[in-house]
Design an enzyme around this catalytic site. Structure first.
Site, PDB file in Angstrom:
ATOM      1  N   HIS A   1       0.857  -1.189   0.000  1.00  0.00           N
ATOM      2  CA  HIS A   1       0.000   0.000   0.000  1.00  0.00           C
ATOM      3  C   HIS A   1       0.892   1.237   0.000  1.00  0.00           C
ATOM      4  O   HIS A   1       1.882   1.300   0.735  1.00  0.00           O
ATOM      5  CB  HIS A   1      -0.883  -0.001   1.254  1.00  0.00           C
ATOM      6  CG  HIS A   1      -1.690   1.253   1.438  1.00  0.00           C
ATOM      7  ND1 HIS A   1      -1.369   2.222   2.367  1.00  0.00           N
ATOM      8  CD2 HIS A   1      -2.813   1.701   0.801  1.00  0.00           C
ATOM      9  CE1 HIS A   1      -2.259   3.203   2.309  1.00  0.00           C
ATOM     10  NE2 HIS A   1      -3.140   2.913   1.374  1.00  0.00           N
TER      11      HIS A   1
ATOM     12  N   HIS B   1       1.695  11.014  -2.094  1.00  0.00           N
ATOM     13  CA  HIS B   1       0.429  10.849  -1.383  1.00  0.00           C
ATOM     14  C   HIS B   1      -0.266  12.199  -1.387  1.00  0.00           C
ATOM     15  O   HIS B   1       0.161  13.124  -0.703  1.00  0.00           O
ATOM     16  CB  HIS B   1       0.705  10.354   0.053  1.00  0.00           C
ATOM     17  CG  HIS B   1      -0.517   9.784   0.704  1.00  0.00           C
ATOM     18  ND1 HIS B   1      -0.657   9.697   2.070  1.00  0.00           N
ATOM     19  CD2 HIS B   1      -1.644   9.259   0.176  1.00  0.00           C
ATOM     20  CE1 HIS B   1      -1.817   9.147   2.357  1.00  0.00           C
ATOM     21  NE2 HIS B   1      -2.435   8.861   1.225  1.00  0.00           N
TER      22      HIS B   1
END
Length: 596
Positions: free
Chosen positions: A120, A166
């Site tokens: 992830h 991110h």
């Protein structure tokens, strides 16, 4: 043989302790006596009998036994004395998993029939808010055997290229092309089986076209591109060896109104350097205990996050009717595994389309909530389709959840933050030691096929005990050589104890512990535990060694996690690993595993 070890108590006082050499436990001495001759030698025929009757190696030959004898340098060439026999049991040739077994599952089934080693936010070096983005964590993950790499792709500051970062955080970006090149270079170092790149896409159509060009040029012929239409069935890992697969949502029209919302910050505020914050586990040796799945709720998961929110993973739902005239067709053709969420809630998401297969993403919270009511429907969905589970958004420290919540419902891609430490991640390491460490583990048949009357496996059902695993923890050694002599205690040798237990379905999950052995670098416990297992096919054996500390937190002494379904019966040498998952040079436990 023994020697003396001295510890300082204060500036004028010193304590001396006897440093004993490792000695065979009583049961090992007894077994040696039973399987040796009158001259106290275990010949090849005796050793072969021991391997069949105690080690449950039914096909062991006398030639194999002689090869073991020949490999051990000792005085008696005709057989093993007690010391040599003990040395053999504690050696790397007597491991709990058989290295020579290699890849042994049927690899010709659809991808949806396997648990797949999944990362992830694979590009993050640390926490989810402020750490650097880099290709280094991607390389490390691939070298460990991870087969699914996630990349969040955004326009760069000048809107003419693509960064990986991110979004809506202070993470520093890395260029997409650098990540792609690193994936190509390291994809098949640990395993020949396919690597899936899941893209979380925040791009305009022109940048999607640029991604398509980058991906095509970087991977060339190794890229698996079946075309723009969704697959009717997933191909097999065997047919996709040394291939790269792209998985994301098919492109929609880019909504200009989202520009200001989706543009990630490109700079940190002056004077703030939060990327120095430690990753979870860095300041706590063990990390939190793996959350229990009993009772259907996990207290650690409860927070104020909206459980209906898709946490940014799926910005546009599959049912959206926005115009497609601006989409990048080259980009669409790259996508082999289509992802998306239909409108209409979980019941629509879990409908099985006989004409196509898809990938659905759920957060750990969404899966837990859905599993309370729709457990069997989730299992049915994962018989053909791929379910990806990802950590909740509040895990800003890059911690992880209990992977069994996904695996027991058939989820193939249980996505983990691979850059952290802790017990949940050790379970992930344990699962993917199976099947030769190739990153693909065939799911148990009960998750793939319905029962004789069409019944679907119910993860919440009370099941009868299938088998019982009996574990004996004899002793351990190696800490004296792998750690500083004052690492555990400034004033005396360590007081080791072992925790051993099962991570599995709720009824199988348990942890037990031995007594602590005081002031001894070579602790001998000789304790036995029994673990009744209702679903051994999903059970992982957890092993942790602690050093008891009366005044502070117990120290970390090593850990291992092993797939029960591949565990070799008999007396085995179990190597221990650091909290980062790196194998210690010499630290091992001598244990016995019996099934009945």
């Amino acid at each position: 043989m023994s020697s003396k070890q001295t510890y300082s108590v204060c500036f004028c006082c010193r304590r001396r302790f006897k440093l004993a050499a490792a000695e065979a436990p009583p049961e090992i001495k007894s077994l040696f006596g039973k399987y040796s001759d009158d001259n106290e030698l275990m010949t090849a025929s005796h050793l072969q009998k021991f391997m069949v009757e105690v080690q449950c190696q039914q096909n062991a030959t006398e030639e194999e036994a002689q090869a073991i004898i020949d490999s051990l340098k000792h005085f008696h060439r005709k057989g093993l004395n007690l010391d040599a026999f003990f040395k053999y049991l504690f050696s790397d040739s007597n491991l709990p998993l058989l290295p020579s077994l290699g890849v042994h599952h049927d690899m010709n089934l659809p991808l949806s029939h396997y648990f797949i080693y999944t990362g992830h936010n694979s590009y993050l070096t640390g926490n989810q808010l402020s750490s650097d983005c880099s290709d280094i964590p991607i390389i490390k993950a691939l070298e460990r055997g991870v087969r699914v790499i996630e990349l969040d792709i955004w326009p760069n500051a000048s809107k003419d290229n693509i960064d990986v970062l991110h979004g809506r955080t202070l993470t520093t970006p890395v260029e997409l092309i650098r990540c792609l090149n690193s994936i190509k270079e390291h994809a098949f170092v640990a395993s020949e089986y396919p690597v899936v790149i899941t893209l979380e896409d925040h791009l305009t159509p022109d940048l999607q076209a640029k991604v398509a060009e980058m991906v095509a040029q970087t991977f060339g012929e190794i890229l698996f591109s079946p075309g723009s239409e969704a697959l009717k069935e997933f191909p097999s890992p065997e047919s996709l060896k040394r291939r790269i697969i792209i998985s994301t949502k098919p492109p929609k029209e880019y909504l200009e109104a989202k520009d200001k919302v989706d543009d990630p910050p490109q700079e940190k505020a002056s004077g703030d350097n939060p990327k120095q914050r430690k990753v979870s586990g860095d300041d706590e040796a063990w990390g939190k205990e793996v959350p229990s799945l009993k009772g259907g709720t996990i207290a650690d998961y409860k927070d104020n996050e909206d459980e209906e929110n898709f946490d940014g993973e799926e910005d546009l739902e599959e049912g959206d009717k926005s115009s497609h005239h601006n989409e990048a067709s080259e980009y669409r053709r790259l996508i082999a595994i289509h992802a998306g969420k239909p409108k209409g809630g979980i019941t629509e998401c879990l409908k099985v389309d006989p004409e196509k297969v898809t990938r659905l993403s759920l957060s750990e919270q969404q899966l837990e909530k859905a599993a309370m009511t729709y457990g069997k429907e989730i299992v049915r969905f994962t018989q053909r389709n791929i379910l990806r589970v990802y950590p909740k958004g509040t895990r800003i420290d890059s911690s992880n959840y209990n992977p069994l919540i996904g695996w027991m419902h058939g989820a193939q891609m249980v996505a983990f933050n691979m850059q952290g430490y802790g017990r949940s991640l050790w379970l992930m390491y344990g699962m993917f030691k199976a099947n030769g460490g190739c990153g693909y583990v065939k799911k148990p048949d009960f998750l793939l096929k319905n029962g004789p009357n069409g019944e679907i496996f119910d993860p919440k059902a009370k099941l009868p005990v299938k088998t019982t695993l009996k574990v004996t923890v004899y002793m351990g050694e190696g800490w004296y050589y792998d750690f500083k002599h004052t690492h555990f205690d400034q004033y005396s040798p360590p007081d080791f104890y072992t925790r051993v237990g099962i991570a599995g379905v709720p009824d199988d999950t348990v942890m037990r512990r031995t007594k602590a052995i005081e002031d001894n670098w070579v602790p001998s416990w000789n304790e036995t535990f029994e673990f009744p297992l209702t679903v051994p096919e999903l059970s992982l054996l957890r092993i942790e060694v602690h050093e008891y500390d009366m005044s502070e937190k117990d120290d970390f002494g090593g850990q291992s996690c092993l797939p029960v379904w591949e565990l070799r019966s008999g007396i085995r040498a179990v190597p221990l690993y650091s909290r980062k998952g790196d194998k210690y040079n010499t630290v091992k436990l001598l244990m016995r595993f019996e099934f009945y």
